[in-house]
Design an enzyme around this catalytic site. Structure first.
Site, PDB file in Angstrom:
ATOM      1  N   ALA A 198      11.269   2.672   3.187  1.00  0.00           N
ATOM      2  CA  ALA A 198      10.537   1.458   3.547  1.00  0.00           C
ATOM      3  C   ALA A 198       9.347   1.234   2.626  1.00  0.00           C
ATOM      4  O   ALA A 198       8.852   2.164   1.988  1.00  0.00           O
ATOM      5  CB  ALA A 198      10.053   1.557   4.991  1.00  0.00           C
TER       6      ALA A 198
ATOM      7  N   VAL B  68       5.344  -0.389   2.708  1.00  0.00           N
ATOM      8  CA  VAL B  68       4.255  -0.630   3.652  1.00  0.00           C
ATOM      9  C   VAL B  68       3.283  -1.620   3.022  1.00  0.00           C
ATOM     10  O   VAL B  68       2.891  -1.454   1.860  1.00  0.00           O
ATOM     11  CB  VAL B  68       3.515   0.677   4.018  1.00  0.00           C
ATOM     12  CG1 VAL B  68       2.439   0.393   5.067  1.00  0.00           C
ATOM     13  CG2 VAL B  68       4.491   1.728   4.526  1.00  0.00           C
TER      14      VAL B  68
ATOM     15  N   ASP C 287     -12.371   3.816  10.630  1.00  0.00           N
ATOM     16  CA  ASP C 287     -13.832   3.865  10.628  1.00  0.00           C
ATOM     17  C   ASP C 287     -14.315   5.050  11.462  1.00  0.00           C
ATOM     18  O   ASP C 287     -13.656   5.453  12.434  1.00  0.00           O
ATOM     19  CB  ASP C 287     -14.415   2.559  11.182  1.00  0.00           C
ATOM     20  CG  ASP C 287     -14.189   1.385  10.241  1.00  0.00           C
ATOM     21  OD1 ASP C 287     -14.088   1.619   9.020  1.00  0.00           O
ATOM     22  OD2 ASP C 287     -14.100   0.245  10.728  1.00  0.00           O
TER      23      ASP C 287
ATOM     24  N   GLY D 251       8.435   3.857  -0.386  1.00  0.00           N
ATOM     25  CA  GLY D 251       9.265   5.047  -0.276  1.00  0.00           C
ATOM     26  C   GLY D 251      10.729   4.670  -0.341  1.00  0.00           C
ATOM     27  O   GLY D 251      11.081   3.494  -0.462  1.00  0.00           O
ATOM     28  N   GLY D 252      11.586   5.679  -0.270  1.00  0.00           N
ATOM     29  CA  GLY D 252      13.012   5.415  -0.325  1.00  0.00           C
ATOM     30  C   GLY D 252      13.521   4.646   0.877  1.00  0.00           C
ATOM     31  O   GLY D 252      14.526   3.949   0.797  1.00  0.00           O
TER      32      GLY D 252
ATOM     33  N   ILE E 145       0.813  -1.217   0.000  1.00  0.00           N
ATOM     34  CA  ILE E 145       0.000   0.000   0.000  1.00  0.00           C
ATOM     35  C   ILE E 145       0.846   1.266   0.000  1.00  0.00           C
ATOM     36  O   ILE E 145       0.308   2.374  -0.069  1.00  0.00           O
ATOM     37  CB  ILE E 145      -0.979   0.020   1.201  1.00  0.00           C
ATOM     38  CG1 ILE E 145      -0.234  -0.146   2.522  1.00  0.00           C
ATOM     39  CG2 ILE E 145      -2.028  -1.058   1.036  1.00  0.00           C
ATOM     40  CD1 ILE E 145      -1.140  -0.089   3.754  1.00  0.00           C
TER      41      ILE E 145
END
Length: 275
Positions: free
Chosen positions: A31, A33, A148, A28-29, A25
């Protein structure tokens, strides 16, 4: 230039310990996710897994310090860290899985009530951190998660700080969301206040203020239609270029923001009746 190559054993459908990687989802440089499933507890979680080339002894020491501070922040609008450990040779940070980011949410029109609620939750989250002496250093819509019932949780306390120090060894934060002094390597609580001001301005005006941050930025007419003058004054003070002209910390900002609640709601209701 070093490329960010995904290790062969980190693929959607594979496992890291008890976690099955359902989908990626974010990337990035520092990590990736993943949305994942805890196969023992049958619950959905988010896994942040730093790229192996950044995981040094220095990062681990820095990260441990930052995570300990983060885990002490007990607030409904701060993302809790459920686990942070090495699993199958990977550093894995486990958090609850959100529905979307604030960045995603802002791509669609928000009512005043929704925007005001999210803004208040963000301000309160940072105020809690500042009360504990913790500076976030990377407040941006991508680090603001929505669950939610539009519950907001600010994420990446400490993780972003450790990552940026490791990668750049300079000022922490994301260019475009930073206060000018933070871009020069001098972050403070006033820098977090500036970043909050940028996010709030975008939420209510639909536009991003840009350097040199002269007032009024683009979108000011929309801001005047939607917000009571007291709220506009709070956002404007948060966006002052000179740090000492801003609120000293998010606690001071939250105090003013919450004090203006009744005026803000009455103004918004009056504007709705006139349209």
């Amino acid at each position: 230039m070093t490329r960010n190559i995904e290790p062969a054993n980190l693929r959607v459908g594979s496992r890291v310990g008890k976690y099955r990687l359902d989908r990626r989802i974010g990337r990035g440089g520092f990590a990736d996710v993943y949305a994942a499933t805890d196969t023992l507890l049958s619950i959905k979680v988010a896994l942040k897994i730093p790229n192996a080339r950044w995981v040094s002894p220095e990062l681990i020491d820095e990260f441990r310090r930052e995570v300990k501070m983060t885990m002490a922040l007990d607030h409904p609008n701060i993302m809790p860290i459920r686990d942070a450990s090495f699993i199958d040779g990977h550093l894995v940070i486990v958090t609850p899985l959100a529905k979307r980011t604030l960045d995603d949410r802002m791509k669609k029109r928000m009512s005043f009530d929704t925007a005001y609620s999210l803004a208040t939750q963000l301000v309160d989250a940072v105020a809690c951190a500042h009360a504990a002496g913790v500076i976030h250093c990377d407040i941006k819509p991508e680090n603001v998660l929505i669950f939610d019932d539009d519950q907001l949780r600010l994420a990446d306390f400490g993780i972003a700080k450790a990552a940026q120090r490791t990668i750049s060894s300079s000022g922490t934060g994301t260019l475009g969301f930073m206060a000018p002094e933070q871009a020069m390597g001098k972050p403070s609580m006033r820098s977090d206040v500036f970043s909050i001001g940028l996010v709030l301005y975008r939420m209510f005006s639909g536009k991003w203020p840009e350097y040199p941050f002269d007032w009024p930025p683009p979108g000011a007419a929309t801001l005047r239609r939607r917000l009571h003058p007291d709220l506009i004054a709070i956002i404007r003070k948060s966006l002052e270029v000179k740090p000492r002209s801003r609120y000293a910390n998010a606690e001071k900002l939250a105090e003013e923001w919450n004090k203006s609640r009744l005026k803000a709601v009455r103004f918004a209701n009056r504007q709705r009746r006139q349209t």
